[in-house]
Design a protein around this motif. Structure first.
Motif, PDB file in Angstrom:
ATOM      1  N   ASN A 150       0.885  -1.162   0.000  1.00  0.00           N
ATOM      2  CA  ASN A 150       0.000   0.000   0.000  1.00  0.00           C
ATOM      3  C   ASN A 150       0.927   1.217   0.000  1.00  0.00           C
ATOM      4  N   THR A 151       1.318   1.630  -1.183  1.00  0.00           N
ATOM      5  CA  THR A 151       2.337   2.679  -1.299  1.00  0.00           C
ATOM      6  C   THR A 151       2.208   3.351  -2.662  1.00  0.00           C
ATOM      7  N   GLY A 152       3.011   4.404  -2.885  1.00  0.00           N
ATOM      8  CA  GLY A 152       3.041   5.053  -4.192  1.00  0.00           C
ATOM      9  C   GLY A 152       1.972   6.100  -4.399  1.00  0.00           C
ATOM     10  N   HIS A 153       1.565   6.794  -3.321  1.00  0.00           N
ATOM     11  CA  HIS A 153       0.461   7.751  -3.401  1.00  0.00           C
ATOM     12  C   HIS A 153       0.885   9.152  -3.836  1.00  0.00           C
ATOM     13  N   GLY A 154       2.179   9.385  -4.022  1.00  0.00           N
ATOM     14  CA  GLY A 154       2.624  10.699  -4.451  1.00  0.00           C
ATOM     15  C   GLY A 154       2.203  11.788  -3.476  1.00  0.00           C
ATOM     16  N   ALA A 155       1.620  12.865  -4.010  1.00  0.00           N
ATOM     17  CA  ALA A 155       1.171  13.985  -3.181  1.00  0.00           C
ATOM     18  C   ALA A 155      -0.229  13.767  -2.612  1.00  0.00           C
ATOM     19  N   LEU A 156      -0.816  12.590  -2.831  1.00  0.00           N
ATOM     20  CA  LEU A 156      -2.209  12.344  -2.440  1.00  0.00           C
ATOM     21  C   LEU A 156      -2.332  11.369  -1.275  1.00  0.00           C
ATOM     22  N   GLY A 157      -1.266  11.182  -0.501  1.00  0.00           N
ATOM     23  CA  GLY A 157      -1.322  10.207   0.582  1.00  0.00           C
ATOM     24  C   GLY A 157      -2.402  10.501   1.597  1.00  0.00           C
ATOM     25  N   PHE A 158      -2.472  11.731   2.081  1.00  0.00           N
ATOM     26  CA  PHE A 158      -3.484  12.098   3.071  1.00  0.00           C
ATOM     27  C   PHE A 158      -4.878  11.972   2.467  1.00  0.00           C
ATOM     28  N   THR A 159      -5.032  12.445   1.237  1.00  0.00           N
ATOM     29  CA  THR A 159      -6.338  12.417   0.569  1.00  0.00           C
ATOM     30  C   THR A 159      -6.842  10.990   0.361  1.00  0.00           C
ATOM     31  N   LEU A 160      -5.974  10.087  -0.045  1.00  0.00           N
ATOM     32  CA  LEU A 160      -6.393   8.737  -0.439  1.00  0.00           C
ATOM     33  C   LEU A 160      -6.166   7.678   0.634  1.00  0.00           C
ATOM     34  N   ALA A 161      -5.679   8.084   1.811  1.00  0.00           N
ATOM     35  CA  ALA A 161      -5.265   7.105   2.816  1.00  0.00           C
ATOM     36  C   ALA A 161      -6.398   6.190   3.255  1.00  0.00           C
ATOM     37  N   CYS A 162      -7.539   6.753   3.584  1.00  0.00           N
ATOM     38  CA  CYS A 162      -8.628   5.928   4.138  1.00  0.00           C
ATOM     39  C   CYS A 162      -9.162   4.952   3.106  1.00  0.00           C
ATOM     40  N   GLY A 163      -9.397   5.420   1.884  1.00  0.00           N
ATOM     41  CA  GLY A 163      -9.895   4.522   0.844  1.00  0.00           C
ATOM     42  C   GLY A 163      -8.890   3.442   0.499  1.00  0.00           C
ATOM     43  N   SER A 164      -7.605   3.793   0.468  1.00  0.00           N
ATOM     44  CA  SER A 164      -6.580   2.804   0.154  1.00  0.00           C
ATOM     45  C   SER A 164      -6.507   1.725   1.221  1.00  0.00           C
ATOM     46  N   ALA A 165      -6.604   2.132   2.491  1.00  0.00           N
ATOM     47  CA  ALA A 165      -6.560   1.160   3.586  1.00  0.00           C
ATOM     48  C   ALA A 165      -7.763   0.225   3.538  1.00  0.00           C
ATOM     49  N   GLN A 166      -8.946   0.781   3.261  1.00  0.00           N
ATOM     50  CA  GLN A 166     -10.141  -0.061   3.167  1.00  0.00           C
ATOM     51  C   GLN A 166     -10.034  -1.018   1.991  1.00  0.00           C
ATOM     52  N   LEU A 167      -9.532  -0.524   0.860  1.00  0.00           N
ATOM     53  CA  LEU A 167      -9.384  -1.383  -0.315  1.00  0.00           C
ATOM     54  C   LEU A 167      -8.423  -2.532  -0.037  1.00  0.00           C
ATOM     55  N   LEU A 168      -7.311  -2.233   0.642  1.00  0.00           N
ATOM     56  CA  LEU A 168      -6.368  -3.297   0.971  1.00  0.00           C
ATOM     57  C   LEU A 168      -6.995  -4.303   1.935  1.00  0.00           C
ATOM     58  N   ALA A 169      -7.695  -3.817   2.958  1.00  0.00           N
ATOM     59  CA  ALA A 169      -8.333  -4.718   3.926  1.00  0.00           C
ATOM     60  C   ALA A 169      -9.367  -5.606   3.238  1.00  0.00           C
ATOM     61  N   ASP A 170     -10.108  -5.036   2.289  1.00  0.00           N
ATOM     62  CA  ASP A 170     -11.106  -5.820   1.561  1.00  0.00           C
ATOM     63  C   ASP A 170     -10.447  -6.896   0.704  1.00  0.00           C
ATOM     64  N   ARG A 171      -9.349  -6.534   0.051  1.00  0.00           N
ATOM     65  CA  ARG A 171      -8.673  -7.510  -0.797  1.00  0.00           C
ATOM     66  C   ARG A 171      -8.058  -8.615   0.049  1.00  0.00           C
ATOM     67  N   LEU A 172      -7.482  -8.250   1.183  1.00  0.00           N
ATOM     68  CA  LEU A 172      -6.869  -9.253   2.039  1.00  0.00           C
ATOM     69  C   LEU A 172      -7.920 -10.219   2.579  1.00  0.00           C
ATOM     70  N   ALA A 173      -9.127  -9.702   2.852  1.00  0.00           N
ATOM     71  CA  ALA A 173     -10.210 -10.541   3.369  1.00  0.00           C
ATOM     72  C   ALA A 173     -10.999 -11.233   2.263  1.00  0.00           C
ATOM     73  N   ASN A 174     -10.620 -10.966   0.993  1.00  0.00           N
ATOM     74  CA  ASN A 174     -11.310 -11.555  -0.158  1.00  0.00           C
ATOM     75  C   ASN A 174     -12.784 -11.165  -0.190  1.00  0.00           C
ATOM     76  N   ARG A 175     -13.061  -9.902   0.205  1.00  0.00           N
ATOM     77  CA  ARG A 175     -14.429  -9.377   0.147  1.00  0.00           C
ATOM     78  C   ARG A 175     -14.685  -8.705  -1.194  1.00  0.00           C
TER      79      ARG A 175
END
Length: 418
Positions: A377-402
């Motif tokens: 979960n990396t490579g967000h450039g200048a948008l880390g703060f903006t995209l942090a919550c959605g990226s974390a949820q997306l990773l959690a969903d993928r890890l849980a196979n949801r």
């Protein structure tokens, strides 16, 4: 599941938070004595959910000579004898097509809107003090061509749900009176009333404490020296405090993800875009903006954070060193003085330099690698703060196979890894 999150910036902490809320046993490893002490520490502060268009766009191609030869350019490129830098640049140029830019914009808008919804849920659920405001954003243009291009972009983004309004120069000053000093230079502006701002450092530190209440173990002041692997799995993180074994590992190391992955034989084009910020500690009520402002000509953002004003800008594609360039800080200070001369005491500014981890197409890397239990979960450039919550949820969903809330394939590392 036991999960080890590597990196304690805003991406690592939000990832740990969402994984812990899924019931996982999470350990977060951070080399600093506290979280958010590097790239997340003093960034621009804007939560720009509707301003996620990629840097790679056909409009940047005519500007390449200026980037190469002008020290005052908003984006500065200094070539290095570094194959990694040149691979990044070649892939960036390949991404500079209208079709790819528009497709990437649509994909990032989806991730941005997901992040915004999740940020609102976190703010409602947790007691986080981070100078959070829903104050809107005004992007001002000093040339007619740039303004007309922004109007076309706003029309394109409207079909994805963006609420944006084109304003003439006088209307920009009426909306934000602190712009009066440069009012005669403003050709027009785009106002997005739903945009937000906040202190990323405070958000990350308070969210880390909330994550601890959910069981996350913060292992701070802990150096990560490598990963112990077998043919298809990571077995442990090798740290200064001993090996940490887990069922899964999530790499949130920013631009340091690239050399860590390279040591495992995984190549990804994540390269640091060095940025700078200034913080005015006592912003004056009538001289500093209350709306978040972006000066499109200088590529400088202004975000009110409580009694402070955060000023951020510059993109330096100049290598892996985080050393602050005094000339760039002086240039940013001069541009801020010229734009908001009465904003505060510029002799009291606090300066910062951060290394923003970027991919050539501006989309983060969210997903697994060729090691089955190593995630990114990396490579967000200048948008880390903006995209942090959605990226974390997306990773959690993928890890849980949801089921995923958007097209997660747009962000898979496999599009770049080799």
């Amino acid at each position: 599941m036991r999960i080890c999150v590597l990196g304690g910036g805003v991406i690592g902490v939000t990832t740990a938070y969402f994984l812990a809320r899924d019931g996982h046993q999470v350990t977060l490893v951070e080399r600093r004595a506290d979280v958010a002490q590097e790239t997340s520490h003093a960034n621009g502060g804007q939560l720009s959910y509707s301003y996620v268009a990629p840097l790679a766009d056909p409009s940047v191609l005519p500007k390449l000579p200026q980037w190469l030869f002008s020290r005052d350019a908003a984006l500065r490129f200094v070539p290095r004898l570094d194959p990694h830098q040149w691979r990044w640049c070649v892939e960036f140029l390949r991404a500079c097509t209208r079709a790819r830019s528009q497709q990437t914009t649509a994909e990032l808008l989806g991730l941005g809107f997901l992040s915004q919804r999740l940020m609102h849920e976190i703010v409602a659920r947790e007691s986080l003090d981070f100078d959070y405001v829903r104050n809107g954003k005004l992007v001002v243009f000093r040339d007619r061509e740039g303004f007309e291009g922004a109007c076309r972009q706003a029309q394109y983004q409207a079909k994805f749900g963006c609420e944006q309004h084109a304003l003439d120069g006088a209307a920009c000053v009426a909306l934000e009176p602190a712009l009066a000093h440069i009012g005669g230079d403003i050709a027009g502006g785009i106002h997005t009333p739903g945009e937000e701002a906040g202190d990323c450092d405070s958000f990350t530190r308070h969210l880390a404490r909330a994550a601890q209440r959910d069981g996350v173990q913060l292992q701070l002041a802990t150096e990560l020296s490598g990963l112990r692997i077998n043919e298809s799995n990571v077995q442990a993180a090798i740290t200064s405090q001993g090996d940490i074994e887990a069922d899964a590992f999530v790499m949130c190391l920013g631009f340091q993800s690239q050399p860590m992955l390279a040591s495992l034989g995984v190549s990804v084009p994540v390269y640091p875009l060095k940025g700078y910020s200034l913080t005015l500690p006592d912003a004056r009520e009538h001289g500093a903006p209350r709306v978040s402002v972006t000066d499109a000509h200088h590529k400088v953002v202004y975000a009110p954070l409580g009694e402070r004003l955060r000023i951020a800008g510059m993109v330096d594609l100049t290598g892996m060193s985080a050393h602050a360039d005094r000339e760039r800080i002086a240039l940013l200070t001069r541009q801020a003085r010229e734009t908001f001369p009465q904003a505060g005491d510029y002799d009291a500014i606090q300066t910062w330099t951060g290394m923003r981890p970027a991919t050539p197409d501006s989309k983060p890397l969210i997903g697994t690698t060729r090691f089955r239990n190593l995630w990114m979960n990396t490579g967000h450039g200048a948008l880390g703060f903006t995209l942090a919550c959605g990226s974390a949820q997306l990773l959690a969903d993928r890890l849980a196979n949801r089921a995923l809330p958007l097209d997660g394939d747009a962000f898979v590392p496999a599009r770049w890894t080799r």
